[in-house]
Structures are given as C-alpha cells and as structure tokens.
Design a protein around this motif. Sequence first.
Motif, mmCIF file in Angstrom:
data_model
loop_
_atom_site.group_PDB
_atom_site.id
_atom_site.type_symbol
_atom_site.label_atom_id
_atom_site.label_comp_id
_atom_site.label_asym_id
_atom_site.label_seq_id
_atom_site.Cartn_x
_atom_site.Cartn_y
_atom_site.Cartn_z
ATOM 1 N N ASP A 1 41.061 -57.124 -52.989
ATOM 2 C CA ASP A 1 41.039 -56.632 -54.148
ATOM 3 C C ASP A 1 41.717 -55.185 -54.312
ATOM 4 N N PRO A 2 42.998 -54.907 -54.861
ATOM 5 C CA PRO A 2 43.386 -56.187 -56.159
ATOM 6 C C PRO A 2 43.894 -57.337 -55.409
ATOM 7 N N GLU A 3 44.190 -58.483 -55.986
ATOM 8 C CA GLU A 3 44.211 -59.691 -55.728
ATOM 9 C C GLU A 3 45.210 -59.988 -54.567
ATOM 10 N N GLU A 4 44.840 -60.311 -53.376
ATOM 11 C CA GLU A 4 45.803 -60.744 -52.340
ATOM 12 C C GLU A 4 44.967 -61.462 -51.348
ATOM 13 N N VAL A 5 45.642 -62.718 -50.830
ATOM 14 C CA VAL A 5 45.146 -63.488 -49.949
ATOM 15 C C VAL A 5 46.130 -63.839 -48.979
ATOM 16 N N SER A 6 45.696 -63.617 -47.693
ATOM 17 C CA SER A 6 46.628 -63.911 -46.614
ATOM 18 C C SER A 6 45.874 -64.916 -45.477
ATOM 19 N N LEU A 7 46.653 -65.407 -44.815
ATOM 20 C CA LEU A 7 46.098 -66.471 -43.863
ATOM 21 C C LEU A 7 47.082 -66.297 -42.744
ATOM 22 N N GLU A 8 46.333 -66.258 -41.594
ATOM 23 C CA GLU A 8 47.305 -66.363 -40.387
ATOM 24 C C GLU A 8 46.606 -67.146 -39.102
ATOM 25 N N ALA A 9 47.328 -68.058 -38.753
ATOM 26 C CA ALA A 9 46.535 -68.894 -37.570
ATOM 27 C C ALA A 9 47.764 -69.345 -36.448
ATOM 28 N N GLY A 10 47.213 -69.546 -35.337
ATOM 29 C CA GLY A 10 48.045 -69.884 -34.009
ATOM 30 C C GLY A 10 47.282 -70.795 -33.153
ATOM 31 N N ILE A 11 47.736 -71.707 -32.525
ATOM 32 C CA ILE A 11 46.990 -72.691 -31.560
ATOM 33 C C ILE A 11 48.102 -73.042 -30.719
ATOM 34 N N GLY A 12 47.722 -73.015 -29.338
ATOM 35 C CA GLY A 12 48.424 -73.453 -28.309
ATOM 36 C C GLY A 12 47.798 -73.236 -26.969
ATOM 37 N N GLY A 13 48.908 -73.802 -25.935
ATOM 38 C CA GLY A 13 48.413 -73.368 -24.587
ATOM 39 C C GLY A 13 49.126 -74.739 -23.731
ATOM 40 N N MET A 14 48.968 -74.814 -22.545
ATOM 41 C CA MET A 14 49.680 -75.604 -21.741
ATOM 42 C C MET A 14 49.083 -77.263 -21.852
ATOM 43 N N VAL A 15 50.065 -77.870 -22.055
ATOM 44 C CA VAL A 15 49.795 -79.316 -22.117
ATOM 45 C C VAL A 15 49.644 -80.219 -21.142
ATOM 46 N N THR A 16 50.692 -79.583 -20.195
ATOM 47 C CA THR A 16 50.688 -80.216 -18.840
ATOM 48 C C THR A 16 51.045 -79.356 -17.909
ATOM 49 N N ASP A 17 51.408 -79.402 -16.465
ATOM 50 C CA ASP A 17 51.623 -78.282 -15.705
ATOM 51 C C ASP A 17 53.103 -77.661 -15.902
ATOM 52 N N TRP A 18 53.829 -78.664 -16.608
ATOM 53 C CA TRP A 18 55.054 -78.308 -16.750
ATOM 54 C C TRP A 18 55.591 -77.818 -18.415
ATOM 55 N N PHE A 19 54.710 -77.947 -19.343
ATOM 56 C CA PHE A 19 54.957 -77.933 -20.617
ATOM 57 C C PHE A 19 53.926 -77.232 -21.339
ATOM 58 N N GLY A 20 54.225 -76.370 -22.342
ATOM 59 C CA GLY A 20 53.494 -75.578 -23.129
ATOM 60 C C GLY A 20 53.753 -75.494 -24.521
ATOM 61 N N VAL A 21 52.948 -75.199 -25.337
ATOM 62 C CA VAL A 21 53.330 -74.941 -26.789
ATOM 63 C C VAL A 21 52.468 -73.965 -27.746
ATOM 64 N N ARG A 22 53.131 -73.205 -28.692
ATOM 65 C CA ARG A 22 52.294 -72.578 -29.327
ATOM 66 C C ARG A 22 52.860 -72.735 -30.591
ATOM 67 N N ILE A 23 51.909 -73.051 -32.034
ATOM 68 C CA ILE A 23 52.208 -73.121 -33.183
ATOM 69 C C ILE A 23 51.638 -72.041 -33.857
ATOM 70 N N ALA A 24 52.282 -71.248 -34.712
ATOM 71 C CA ALA A 24 51.580 -70.043 -35.841
ATOM 72 C C ALA A 24 52.103 -70.173 -37.001
ATOM 73 N N ALA A 25 51.333 -69.712 -37.827
ATOM 74 C CA ALA A 25 52.012 -69.815 -39.424
ATOM 75 C C ALA A 25 51.220 -68.516 -39.909
ATOM 76 N N GLN A 26 51.859 -67.958 -41.307
ATOM 77 C CA GLN A 26 51.393 -66.898 -42.215
ATOM 78 C C GLN A 26 51.675 -67.482 -43.438
ATOM 79 N N ASP A 27 50.560 -67.076 -44.372
ATOM 80 C CA ASP A 27 50.800 -67.235 -45.670
ATOM 81 C C ASP A 27 50.131 -66.159 -46.548
ATOM 82 N N ILE A 28 51.109 -65.563 -47.309
ATOM 83 C CA ILE A 28 50.733 -64.187 -48.051
ATOM 84 C C ILE A 28 50.791 -64.692 -49.564
ATOM 85 N N SER A 29 49.853 -64.327 -50.137
ATOM 86 C CA SER A 29 50.035 -64.233 -51.815
ATOM 87 C C SER A 29 49.420 -63.017 -52.283
#
Length: 804
Positions: free
Chosen positions: A189-217
């Motif tokens: 307040d004053p009006e502002e909404v923010s969202l931040e998220a991330g998820i990831g890790g090693m899927v196999t012994d040779w491959f990993g991934v991380r996805i993250a995002a942000q949204d601000i209003s």
Amino acid sequence: MLMGSNARWWAAGIVACVAQAVIAADTSSDTTSVQSTDSSNRRMLEEVVVSAQKVNQSSQDVPISLTAVSGDFMREVGATGLQDIAPYIPNVRFSSDTDPALAQINIRGFGSNPLNSAFDSSVGFVQDEIFFNRPSYYNEAMFDIARVEVLRGPQGTLFGKNTIAGVFNVTTKGPTEELSADLRMNKTDPEEVSLEAGIGGMVTDWFGVRIAAQDISRDGQLHNQFLNRQDDKHEQNAQRLKLLFLPSENVSFELMGVTSETSANYWGLQLMNLDEGSSDFLKNYDPNIEGDPYNFTSSYDQDGFLDKTSDTLGLKTDWDIGPVGALDNLNMVLVLADTALTIDSLVDLDTSPANLAVLEVVSDYEQQSAELRFTGTADSLFGLGSGVEFVVGAYVFDSRFSQATKITTGDDFGAYLLTDDALQLVSGQTNVSSGGLLGGLNLAGIGLISNLTGALIGEDFFRLDYLLNVDAQAIFAQMSWALTDQFIITPGIRYSREQKVADASGEGVCRTAALGTPCIMESALSAEDYDERGLSRKESDVSPKLAFQYYLNRDTNVFLTYARGYKSGGFNASSFGGEDLSFEPEEAATIEAGFKGEFFENTLRLNAAVYQTEFDNLQVLAFNGAFFDVTNAASAISRGLEMDFMWLTPFEPLSIAGSLGLLDAKYDSYPNAPAPITQGVNAKQDLSGKRIAFAPEQSASITPTLTLPLFGLAMRASVDYLYQGNQYTDGDLDPNSYLKGFSQVSARISLGSTDQRWAVSLGGSNLTEEKVLNQVLDTVFFPGSYNARQKSGRKIFASLSFAW
C-alpha cells in the motif's frame, strides 16, 4: 590538497578510517551475511563468495572496494530492483526509484546522464557474465537473484571499457543438485502486487533446469489531476529459463533465455516553482494547476506511455581442463550472448495541461558478444613466490542502435507564443517582460488563438534520426602472485580497440515549409536541418591495474590498488543543428587503500577504504534553454571513504549491519559550464572547484536485526536507518536543485519456520513519510520553473515466502 573546512573533513575521514582499522576493516563485505554454526554450535559469519575477479573467491581476498548483497536480503526488504538496495551501499546513488527506462546510476559521484542515448553508461552492468551496454537493462529481469556485487571505481581490466565508475555484477539462481522451489508474494500500500517464483534442479545426472518468473503491477503514487490517472503506473512481467547440460565430469553447458515486457504511464515529473505568468497561462487549461513538487500531483494533457521489451539468449561453456605442464587447475570458460531491447515512448514534453509539444522516441538495440577466458594456478612464477592464480582472455562485441525522435508542435503552441515565457526564450533573457501586454492578449482570447493557430500550423514537428554501429575487441590478463604467504601482488592489463560508425540527421517537417516559412518547432528549438552520414571514429586503450595486498593474519589484510578506466567517445544523438556532433573519450585513474578483516572469532566483519579518483574529459549534458547538448568538462576529482560491517553481537539474538560513505567530488576544471536558466538562455559559468551533482556528501545505513524463538517458530525483526547527505541534482548546480540531507526509516517483522522454509512478513519503507526530491531539472518551455521527480512516499507491504 583540500583547504579549510574541506581539509578538516578529509583529515577526519582518514582518522575515522584508521580508528576503525585498529579494530579491523575491509571494503568488500556482504551487507546480508547470515549466521551459521560450526560443530561446537558457535555462531559465525558465513563466507561471502564473489566473482569480482572472474573466479569464485572470498570477498575478503579481493583487493578492491566492493559490497556484496544477497538475493535473500533483496527479498527481505521487498526490493523489486537495484534502486531499492542502493541506500544500503556506500557512495552509490540512483537518480530515480520509479523510472523504467532512464536509469542513472552514480558511484562515487560519477555516472552518465541517460537523457542522451549517445552516452555509454559510466557504471557497467553485468548479469550472469553478460555485459549489457545500455542503461535500460538495469530495470530488466531483476528477479530470482542469488547475489549482487557492487564494484566501486574503474574496473576496466576485467570488465571492459565502459566501467569507468564501477560495475553492478549480478548473478541469478541456477539449477540446484536437488529439486527446489521458492515463491514470494508481496502486497503493498499504495497498491502494488509483485509475484516472484522459481523451481528447478537436476532432472538426471547430466541434465538440470530452472524456471523463474516475475510479475509486478504497480498503481503508482503520482496522480494526474488533468487526465485522472496515475502517471507512474507500471506493469512488468519477465521469465527466465536455464538449462544445464553435463556431458562429462569436467564439461558443462548452461543455456539461458530471458524475456521481459514492461508497460508504464510516463513520465513521473511534476512542475515546480511556477511563476505568476506561467501559472496564469496554464490555469486556462487546468484551474487547479500549481507548482508544489511534494504532493504527488501532476497535470499533463498527453497520455504518455512507455513500452519496453527485451530478449536475451546466453550460452556458457565451462571446461575443467586440469593440470597442463606447470599449470594446475586450468579452466576454460566461453560466454556467448545475443540480446535485443526495444523501447517505444511518448511523453508530454512541456509537462503541463497545455498542448505545447509531444516527444516521441522509438529505439531498437541489438548486441552480440563473446568472451573466452582461461583461469588456472601454478606453484610459482619462474620459481619465485609461493603460488600464482591467473586469468587471461579475449572479448568481442558488436552492437547496433537506432533511434527515431519526433518533437511535435501542439495545438496550443500559438497561444504560448503570446506569453512572457516565449519572449524570454526568444530573447535569451529570463528577466524581460512585456509588462502584461502579451498576458492580456493571451488571456482575452486564448481559446480563439489556440483554435486559429492550431488549424494554421497543422502537422509541425522536428525529427531526429540516429544510427550507431559499434565493433569492439579486447584482450585482458590478470594474475595474483603470492611472493610470500603474506604478501600478494596483483597486476592486470586490458587492451581494447573500438570503432563506432554513425548516421545522424535532423529535419523540420511542416505544412508551412512549402510556403518558405520556417517550421514552428524547428524555430522554437533553434534547430537546423542537417544530414551527417558515415561518421566514424576509432579508439584504442590500455587499462592497467596494480594491487598490493598484505595479510596481517589469516583473517585480516590491507591493500593498496591503482586502476585506470576508460569510456569511449561518440556522436551526439540529440543534436539540433549538426554542429559539434562528436564528443571525446573519458578517462579515470583511481588509487585506494583499504583493510579487510574478520574478528572476535569470525563474528565481526568490518571493512573500510579511502580513495582518490581523477577524471579527464568528463562527458556531461548541458541544458541550453531548449534541450541538451553534449560536451566534455575538463576534469574532476573525487575523494572519499567507504566502510561497511556485519556484527553478530554477544547478545545472541541481535545482529547489526551498517555502512558509511563520505564523498568529496568536485570539478577540477570546468570553465564554460552551463549556468542556471535564471541567468539567461545559453549563459555560462565557471564551475571549477565546485561540487558535482548527484554526489551526496555522506551516505549511511544501520540495520539492527533481532531473531527470537516464538511458539516453536522464528521471529525476525529489523529496522533500517538510511541517510543521504547534501547534494545538487542538476549539472548546472542551480540552487533550486539543491537537496538537503535527509534520513528515512524502514522496518519489517517476519514469522516463519525455524528452517526458513516459509515466512510471513509485514514491513514498510519511508515510515516517517519524508518528502524528498530525487531530481530537479529545468523545464523546456517555462524559464525559471522546474521539473521535479519525487522519491517514493511511505509504503507498507505484506509478503509470504515459501521455499522447498
């Protein structure tokens, strides 16, 4: 030498530094070091690992002035960008905490004005090892942050030519060994909404991934009473994807893609100090117009906007080669990057309810870069010393920037011509007056005048087109040579060369041109048609560095460092006559002495340094009464002190962090500087020996934090006291742009699990509702009046964070 009171100030700074050094000191600390325990459950500060020298090492071992801030701290204080953490970092200043495009960052008093896009930034920006050469990237993709390193002073050896004042080196999170996720939601307040998220890790012994995002209003705080909207409303959403491939034990590939979109109402300026004539004229359009810059109220007639998009693709290859001959731990890193940035904006140039002029700017930027470097160690150098660590590499860079600028005459411009403001601009004298004659004519028939002149003028604008191609290459090398177990010498050097090719043109376009009559806007800007193509300049530079570091013991060392920096010259992107299109390169040399130490069984980390930096051919913008010209000031000098600390006090629940910056930055020689508009259009003054703008005399922060168990949970409470000293906020040092020192208070309290997997927080910034102007500039059409940008008012936020 500094004389009089300045001499006492400088002496006091040195005494303070030496006094702190008796306890301990350092210039590279983490303002957010967290508690940890060893096997005996004794509290300790965690080691802060940075990449300031292109290798991962403790911040205590880096012989330069730096501050490291963790991503956890950014999330704790509710930061959505780098501007939100600047108050915690000594001698760092952001000119705006709301502008999504025109980020001006000053370190030790030096930075580049973004109002002219021809300037390269004096403060470099690096994210995930990719150097971005436009200041607008400072507001892009600032989420899922692991660490921010702020390197003060020239960093030309390892980070390149356009890091003359310092570097923001940002690292974002990557895939972890185990699957992990985190989420943070903020409501303000004053009006502002923010969202931040991330998820990831090693899927196999040779491959990993991380996805993250942000949204601000963000609804914003600046209310436009004419259009009944918020002029600083802001929305941004961004996503990042990191893919990690491990084809073998010693080779890794990390592929990264980032995209960001920003949409904002624009721009967040207010009128200030309207005189009686200007006020009477503007009241014809908005009877409630006023010149109070502290009330978060504007009155524009144009629906200004800014749309910005960026896309970045990067590939990092890391090959652990291993021993090769006399070399141990040889490692190769290759970083490839491609990025594009587009900005489309429209602003009300007169920042008033009258329709006088509209500024439209569309720019496109593309950049490709590659860096190849090798790092490694050796037992000695030609049999001398007890160890060597080195980094050597090459860098290539190619970019293309195009910008189309259009300044259009408004329907009310004819009525404006019957004002004393117009008479003052035409005559060049701000004290002339028609004795009320023009005002009487104007007020008697302003509607008729606007209708007639608007129909007669029709479409009338001045257009600027600018195209810049940059091709640069560099080779660099640095080594840390341990002559003994206690004494280390670190020499470094970078050779770079660059070619810039530009096309620049300006043209007045109007209906009356066919009748042989000059275009209205072209005449108002004192502009002339020009078309300069194939402008070219080639430059080369050698940036050396030399550091001496001596370890008093395992936890304490002192250092002395010399470094040189370089920022290339270029071509004016906003010339109105085609004259003096070229400006010269900027150079800086700095020497700093500092201390790094950890004390009381690693419960206190205290860091300090003193420095002196000399600038030659300082690139500046000069307001000429209508717009901004590019010039080179002769020279400037900055002296100061920087200190920060983190202390786990003997009272176990309490920890205290803090920082202090003392800054004395002045023009050494600047005899033909622009004078305040009140002295006349295009008037000059001698600013030699005067303080430069955006250089607060002091900056300080202190944050006590209390952590207590509560009903099986962990409660954490913090209070921030933030101070920024006296400063000017316009380059002509107009007294109206002088900002007295001010302090702000922030606080937050959180309750969560003891393992920190989740927490609920409540906090606020600027709780005492301090009314502060971040920047004051001359208006374009109302001599003696100003445009002001107000710092954010009080904000209260609640947040929920979760980690898995």
